[in-house]
Write a protein that holds these residues in place. Structure first.
Motif: not given
Length: 127
Positions: A50-54
């Motif tokens: 997962l991408p950061y802060a998703t």
């Protein structure tokens, strides 16, 4: 679902387990050339990528009604199989759990459910 993802502005689509998607002749907009598709073997593989802060959002019966749900700025929406839904352990690891309203039974096929959620996101957050 791929075509709806393209039409409604999704950055990518993915699938966990099972067979991969295949492009179809009825896809007149050739969504597969514009929206990347990623296949993960298991749920843990997706969680680790997962991408950061998703935020993970489970779309499954029993969640917060979609009409009152506030979409996160960065989100991945999880749709379960039409037979078994999303595994309970996966729903528990999500940041949010949203349900789609219906007049009768709260069960939609995956393409319809995903399209409804993407449309709702676009309508509430804009382009």
């Amino acid at each position: 679902l791929w075509r709806s993802a393209y039409q409604l502005g999704a950055a990518q689509i993915f699938k966990v387990g099972g067979k991969s998607f295949e492009k179809v002749a009825s896809d007149v907009v050739r969504a597969w050339t514009n929206v990347p598709f990623v296949q993960y073997k298991e749920w843990a593989d997706l969680a680790g990528a997962l991408p950061y802060a998703t935020k993970l959002v489970a779309v499954e019966m029993g969640g917060e009604p979609l009409e009152t749900f506030e979409h996160p700025k960065r989100a991945v929406y999880l749709l379960g199989s039409e037979v078994h839904g999303i595994p309970e352990a996966v729903v528990r690891m999500c940041h949010a759990h949203v349900a789609l309203p219906s007049v009768r039974y709260e069960s939609f096929n995956v393409a319809v459910a995903g399209s409804i959620v993407m449309y709702d996101r676009l309508a509430k957050l804009g382009k």
